[in-house]
Design an enzyme around this catalytic site. Structure first.
Site, PDB file in Angstrom:
ATOM      1  N   LYS A  11       0.788  -1.174   0.032  1.00  6.67           N
ATOM      2  CA  LYS A  11       0.079   0.028   0.078  1.00  6.67           C
ATOM      3  C   LYS A  11       0.994   1.280  -0.064  1.00  6.67           C
ATOM      4  O   LYS A  11       0.823   2.249  -0.883  1.00  6.67           O
ATOM      5  CB  LYS A  11      -0.846  -0.216   1.268  1.00  6.67           C
ATOM      6  CG  LYS A  11      -1.513   1.445   1.486  1.00  6.67           C
ATOM      7  CD  LYS A  11      -2.154   1.251   2.867  1.00  6.67           C
ATOM      8  CE  LYS A  11      -2.554   2.758   3.507  1.00  6.67           C
ATOM      9  NZ  LYS A  11      -1.535   3.341   4.316  1.00  6.67           N
ATOM     10  N   ASN A  12       1.473   1.499   0.899  1.00 11.73           N
ATOM     11  CA  ASN A  12       2.358   2.652   1.088  1.00 11.73           C
ATOM     12  C   ASN A  12       3.570   2.850   0.037  1.00 11.73           C
ATOM     13  O   ASN A  12       4.043   4.087  -0.362  1.00 11.73           O
ATOM     14  CB  ASN A  12       3.096   2.767   2.394  1.00 11.73           C
ATOM     15  CG  ASN A  12       2.004   3.116   3.660  1.00 11.73           C
ATOM     16  OD1 ASN A  12       0.784   3.471   3.075  1.00 11.73           O
ATOM     17  ND2 ASN A  12       2.077   2.699   4.865  1.00 11.73           N
ATOM     18  N   CYS A  50      -5.611   8.670   8.474  1.00 10.26           N
ATOM     19  CA  CYS A  50      -6.166   8.027   9.813  1.00 10.26           C
ATOM     20  C   CYS A  50      -5.702   9.024  10.859  1.00 10.26           C
ATOM     21  O   CYS A  50      -4.978   9.677  10.702  1.00 10.26           O
ATOM     22  CB  CYS A  50      -5.490   6.710   9.968  1.00 10.26           C
ATOM     23  SG  CYS A  50      -5.615   5.347   9.071  1.00 10.26           S
ATOM     24  N   ARG A 105      -0.596  15.110  12.952  1.00  7.80           N
ATOM     25  CA  ARG A 105       0.108  14.731  11.999  1.00  7.80           C
ATOM     26  C   ARG A 105       0.583  15.869  10.988  1.00  7.80           C
ATOM     27  O   ARG A 105       0.110  16.163   9.611  1.00  7.80           O
ATOM     28  CB  ARG A 105      -0.542  13.696  11.058  1.00  7.80           C
ATOM     29  CG  ARG A 105      -0.897  12.575  11.838  1.00  7.80           C
ATOM     30  CD  ARG A 105      -1.653  11.389  10.930  1.00  7.80           C
ATOM     31  NE  ARG A 105      -0.707  10.606  10.186  1.00  7.80           N
ATOM     32  CZ  ARG A 105      -0.969   9.694   9.405  1.00  7.80           C
ATOM     33  NH1 ARG A 105      -2.250   9.459   9.320  1.00  7.80           N
ATOM     34  NH2 ARG A 105      -0.211   9.066   8.593  1.00  7.80           N
ATOM     35  N   ASP A 148       2.717   0.556  12.358  1.00 10.08           N
ATOM     36  CA  ASP A 148       1.506   0.376  11.621  1.00 10.08           C
ATOM     37  C   ASP A 148       1.392  -1.297  12.079  1.00 10.08           C
ATOM     38  O   ASP A 148       0.016  -2.020  11.849  1.00 10.08           O
ATOM     39  CB  ASP A 148       1.593   0.153  10.269  1.00 10.08           C
ATOM     40  CG  ASP A 148       1.785   1.437   9.648  1.00 10.08           C
ATOM     41  OD1 ASP A 148       1.229   2.302  10.250  1.00 10.08           O
ATOM     42  OD2 ASP A 148       2.225   1.705   8.415  1.00 10.08           O
ATOM     43  N   ARG A 162      -9.338   0.613   2.809  1.00  6.24           N
ATOM     44  CA  ARG A 162      -8.576   1.359   2.420  1.00  6.24           C
ATOM     45  C   ARG A 162      -7.163   1.052   2.075  1.00  6.24           C
ATOM     46  O   ARG A 162      -6.458   1.935   1.306  1.00  6.24           O
ATOM     47  CB  ARG A 162      -8.442   2.900   3.175  1.00  6.24           C
ATOM     48  CG  ARG A 162      -9.610   3.802   3.308  1.00  6.24           C
ATOM     49  CD  ARG A 162      -9.239   5.213   4.192  1.00  6.24           C
ATOM     50  NE  ARG A 162      -7.923   5.259   4.140  1.00  6.24           N
ATOM     51  CZ  ARG A 162      -7.229   5.422   5.330  1.00  6.24           C
ATOM     52  NH1 ARG A 162      -7.806   5.428   6.242  1.00  6.24           N
ATOM     53  NH2 ARG A 162      -5.994   5.718   5.142  1.00  6.24           N
TER      54      ARG A 162
HETATM   55  N1  EPU Z   1       5.871  14.562  11.492  1.00  2.91           N
HETATM   56  C1  EPU Z   1       6.041  15.864  11.901  1.00  2.91           C
HETATM   57  N2  EPU Z   1       6.233  16.656  10.734  1.00  2.91           N
HETATM   58  C2  EPU Z   1       6.186  16.158   9.587  1.00  2.91           C
HETATM   59  C3  EPU Z   1       6.269  15.005   9.252  1.00  2.91           C
HETATM   60  C4  EPU Z   1       5.976  14.210  10.411  1.00  2.91           C
HETATM   61  O1  EPU Z   1       6.031  16.172  12.779  1.00  2.91           O
HETATM   62  O2  EPU Z   1       6.586  17.126   8.635  1.00  2.91           O
HETATM   63  C5  EPU Z   1       5.771  13.544  12.514  1.00  2.91           C
HETATM   64  C6  EPU Z   1       4.443  12.887  12.733  1.00  2.91           C
HETATM   65  O3  EPU Z   1       3.483  13.700  13.240  1.00  2.91           O
HETATM   66  C7  EPU Z   1       4.788  11.343  13.186  1.00  2.91           C
HETATM   67  C8  EPU Z   1       6.156  11.162  12.872  1.00  2.91           C
HETATM   68  O4  EPU Z   1       6.607  12.556  12.540  1.00  2.91           O
HETATM   69  O5  EPU Z   1       4.579  11.687  14.802  1.00  2.91           O
HETATM   70  C9  EPU Z   1       6.126  10.078  11.919  1.00  2.91           C
HETATM   71  O6  EPU Z   1       5.368  10.452  10.853  1.00  2.91           O
HETATM   72  P1  EPU Z   1       5.739  10.135   9.179  1.00  2.91           P
HETATM   73  O7  EPU Z   1       5.636  11.183   8.389  1.00  2.91           O
HETATM   74  O8  EPU Z   1       6.809   9.000   9.327  1.00  2.91           O
HETATM   75  O9  EPU Z   1       4.212   9.251   8.781  1.00  2.91           O
HETATM   76  P2  EPU Z   1       3.593   9.547   7.730  1.00  2.91           P
HETATM   77  O10 EPU Z   1       4.190   9.768   6.321  1.00  2.91           O
HETATM   78  O11 EPU Z   1       2.311  10.493   8.328  1.00  2.91           O
HETATM   79  C10 EPU Z   1       3.561   7.251   6.916  1.00  2.91           C
HETATM   80  C11 EPU Z   1       2.677   6.109   6.570  1.00  2.91           C
HETATM   81  C12 EPU Z   1       1.639   5.708   7.810  1.00  2.91           C
HETATM   82  C13 EPU Z   1       2.831   5.023   8.747  1.00  2.91           C
HETATM   83  C14 EPU Z   1       3.792   6.192   8.931  1.00  2.91           C
HETATM   84  C15 EPU Z   1       5.298   5.668   9.816  1.00  2.91           C
HETATM   85  C16 EPU Z   1       1.947   6.531   4.234  1.00  2.91           C
HETATM   86  C17 EPU Z   1       0.672   7.228   3.429  1.00  2.91           C
HETATM   87  N3  EPU Z   1       1.529   6.528   5.568  1.00  2.91           N
HETATM   88  O12 EPU Z   1       2.709   8.345   7.399  1.00  2.91           O
HETATM   89  O13 EPU Z   1       0.966   4.509   7.282  1.00  2.91           O
HETATM   90  O14 EPU Z   1       2.228   4.893  10.141  1.00  2.91           O
HETATM   91  O15 EPU Z   1       4.494   6.714   7.807  1.00  2.91           O
HETATM   92  O16 EPU Z   1       5.618   4.512   9.383  1.00  2.91           O
HETATM   93  O17 EPU Z   1       2.818   5.993   3.700  1.00  2.91           O
HETATM   94  C18 EPU Z   1      -0.886   3.220   7.442  1.00  2.91           C
HETATM   95  O18 EPU Z   1      -0.606   2.595   6.645  1.00  2.91           O
HETATM   96  O19 EPU Z   1      -1.670   2.916   8.261  1.00  2.91           O
HETATM   97  C19 EPU Z   1      -0.073   4.440   8.257  1.00  2.91           C
HETATM   98  C20 EPU Z   1      -0.836   5.129   8.977  1.00  2.91           C
END
Ligand code: EPU
Length: 430
Positions: free
Chosen positions: A24-25, A120, A125, A307, A399
Site C-alpha cells: 500500500k504505502n 487516519c 500529523r 502500523d 482503504r
Molecule cells: N511528523 C512531523 N512533521 C512532519 C512529518 C511527520 O511532526 O512534517 C511527525 C508525525 O506527526 C509523526 C512522525 O513524525 O509523529 C512520523 O510521521 P511520518 O511522516 O513518518 O508518517 P506519515 O508519512 O504521516 C507514513 C505512513 C503511515 C505510517 C507512517 C510511519 C503513508 C501514506 N503513511 O505516514 O501509514 O504509519 O508513515 O511509518 O505512507 C498506515 O499505513 O496505516 C499508516 C498510517
C-alpha cells in the site's frame, strides 16, 4: 456496496496458504511519482484498495490518462498532458498520501496547489518537514483558501530533517529529482517503501543513491522517461497475516513476502513463543499453545513498525501476563484498545504507553473500526473471540488491505459483509 458491517464468527484456527498483495504505502508513493515522467508508465502488483482508487480519481482530475485494471493489478499512467496542477480539498482529504502530489507536481512543473491531506486520525500529523524541504529547494509556499500553493524553480540543497519522517523523506526526494544540481537529505527514514520509490525513480532516469540509509543523495536530472515497474509486497499486510495466524492458534504459510522486512515482528513473535520460519519469499507461522506477554516499543524501520502495533496488541490481549506497548511514532494510536475492552480485553492507557493484561478468552461484541490498522486489529480480535463480532465502519480497512476478508476466509476464517439497515431518515441504526 452500500454501507456495510463485517460479521465475524470467531474461534476458528487459520490454516493453509495465502499470498501477499502489493504494498500500500509503496504504491501510494510510486503512483504520484509517475507525474515526474514525461512518458507513460506501467505499474504492476498494485493492491486493489480504496486508497489506490482515490489516487486514480486524482489523476483523472489532473487530466492524466489512467487505466486501472484491478484484476491484473496494473495501472497505466500517461502523465504527459496534465490539464491542471490543482488537487482540490475534496480529493486530497480522502487520503494521507495526497501530500505526494505536492512534491511530484512541484518537481515537474515548479507549481502545485494541493488541499491538506487526510488519512487516519492518529493525533496531530503535521507536514512541516515536507514544507521545510520544499522551501530549502527554493519553493515559495503560501496558503490560499485552505489550499497549499507551492511555486518556484528548484535548486539542489542540503536538508536535515528534524525528525525521521517517511512521508517527508519521500516527498522531498520526489521534488529534488528534477531540481538543478545536487541534494543531500540527512536523518532520512529507511522504510522499504522509501527504497522502492527510489528504485522506481532511478528506473525512470533519476539519480538517487543511499535510499534505505539515513543519507540520500540526489543528482538532479532535467528529464525523466516512462518505464514499467513492479512494486514490492506489502510489509504491513504480511505482518497482519502473521499475527492473525498466531492469534487464532493457526498454522499459516504466507507466500510472496520479503522476510527481511519482517525481522522486528518475527523477533517479537519468537519471544512470545510462536513458531516462525522463513525461506526465500515465504514465511510460516504456527502456534499450538499459549503465548507470553512482551514489552514492545514502536520505532522507525528497522524497528518495530507502528502500523503493526495495533494488530499486535490484539494478539497480546490473550498472552499470559501483562504486556507493555510503547507507541513512539504517533500521539494517539490506541483507540482500538477501547473497542477491544467491549470484547473483554483488559488494558489501561497512560499517554503513549498501554498495558495489556492477557485474559483467557475474548467475547464477540459490536465494535467500531477507528482507523485502518485499528480496524485490522479488531478483525484479528474477532477471529480470536468466542461468538459473533460485528465491525462497524469497515471501510477504513478496505482503504489499505486488499480483500482481507476473502484472504482470511480462504484460511478458514468466517467473515461476511452485511448491509447496514437504514431507518426512514437514512440514519444508520446499529
Ligand atoms: N511528523 C512531523 N512533521 C512532519 C512529518 C511527520 O511532526 O512534517 C511527525 C508525525 O506527526 C509523526 C512522525 O513524525 O509523529 C512520523 O510521521 P511520518 O511522516 O513518518 O508518517 P506519515 O508519512 O504521516 C507514513 C505512513 C503511515 C505510517 C507512517 C510511519 C503513508 C501514506 N503513511 O505516514 O501509514 O504509519 O508513515 O511509518 O505512507 C498506515 O499505513 O496505516 C499508516 C498510517
Amino acid at each position: 456496496m452500500p454501507e456495510y458491517k463485517l460479521v465475524i464468527e470467531g474461534g476458528r484456527a487459520l490454516k493453509g496458504e495465502t499470498q501477499v498483495s502489493g504494498g500500500k504505502n509503496t504504491s501510494l508513493a510510486v503512483i504520484p511519482a509517475t507525474i515526474l515522467a514525461e512518458d507513460p508508465c506501467l505499474l504492476d502488483n498494485l493492491p486493489d484498495i480504496s486508497d489506490v482508487r482515490v489516487l486514480e480519481k486524482i489523476f483523472s482530475h489532473l487530466g492524466a490518462k489512467v487505466s486501472w485494471n484491478p484484476e491484473g493489478k496494473q495501472m497505466g499512467i500517461d502523465p504527459s498532458n496534465l490539464t491542471t496542477n490543482t488537487v482540490p480539498f475534496h480529493l486530497s482529504q480522502r487520503m494521507r498520501a495526497s501530500y505526494y502530489l505536492m512534491g511530484a507536481l512541484l518537481g515537474r512543473y515548479g507549481y502545485a496547489r494541493v488541499g491538506y491531506p487526510g488519512g487516519c486520525d492518529l493525533g496531530s500529523r503535521p507536514i512541516d518537514q515536507h514544507l521545510k524541504g520544499f522551501r530549502a529547494l527554493g519553493a515559495s509556499i503560501k496558503e490560499e483558501q485552505g489550499m497549499i500553493v507551492l511555486e518556484g524553480k528548484l535548486r539542489g540543497a542540503n536538508i536535515n530533517f528534524d525528525m525521521v519522517t517517511v512521508g517527508g523523506t519521500i516527498n522531498v526526494m520526489l521534488a529534488a529529482c528534477r531540481a538543478e544540481g545536487d541534494t543531500t537529505l540527512t536523518n532520512c527514514a529507511k522504510e522499504p517503501h522509501i527504497v522502492d520509490t527510489a528504485n522506481f525513480l532511478n528506473r525512470i532516469g533519476a539519480h538517487i543513491r543511499g535510499a534505505g540509509t539515513d543519507t540520500i543523495r540526489i543528482r538532479g536530472v532535467n528529464k525523466l522517461r516512462g518505464a514499467s515497474y513492479t512494486v514490492i509486497p506489502d510489509q504491513i499486510e504480511t505482518g497482519t497475516l502473521m499475527i492473525a495466524a498466531a492469534a487464532t492458534r493457526g498454522d499459516v504459510v504466507i507466500r510472496g513476502c520479503i522476510p527481511t522486512h519482517m525481522e522486528a515482528l518475527t523477533a517479537k513473535l519468537l519471544e512470545m513463543g510462536i513458531l516462525v520460519t522463513s525461506q526465500d519469499d515465504v514465511i510460516s507461522v504456527q502456534l499450538r499453545q499459549g503465548h507470553r506477554a512482551i514489552r514492545l516499543s514502536t520505532q522507525e524501520y528497522p524497528g518495530f513498525p507502528t502500523d503493526l502495533q495495533q494488530p499486535m496488541s490484539a494478539l497480546l490481549t490473550r498472552a499470559v501476563g501483562t504486556s507493555e506497548v510503547i507507541e513512539n511514532i504517533f500521539d494517539s494510536r490506541f483507540k482500538h484498545l477501547d473497542e477491544m475492552r467491549k470484547m473483554g480485553a483488559k488494558s489501561t492507557i497512560n499517554g503513549r504507553v498501554a498495558y495489556i493484561e492477557g485474559v483467557p478468552e475474548l467475547q464477540g461484541a459490536p465494535v467500531y473500526a477507528p482507523d485502518l490498522r485499528g480496524g485490522a486489529a479488531l478483525v484479528i480480535a474477532g477471529l480470536m473471540a468466542n461468538g459473533i463480532t460485528e465491525i462497524y465502519n469497515p471501510e477504513n480497512i478496505a482503504r489499505g488491505y486488499e480483500h482481507l476478508e476473502s484472504k482470511l476466509n480462504a484460511l478458514g476464517g468466517s467473515i461476511r459483509r452485511e448491509p447496514l439497515e437504514l431507518d426512514n431518515n437514512n440514519a444508520i441504526s446499529i
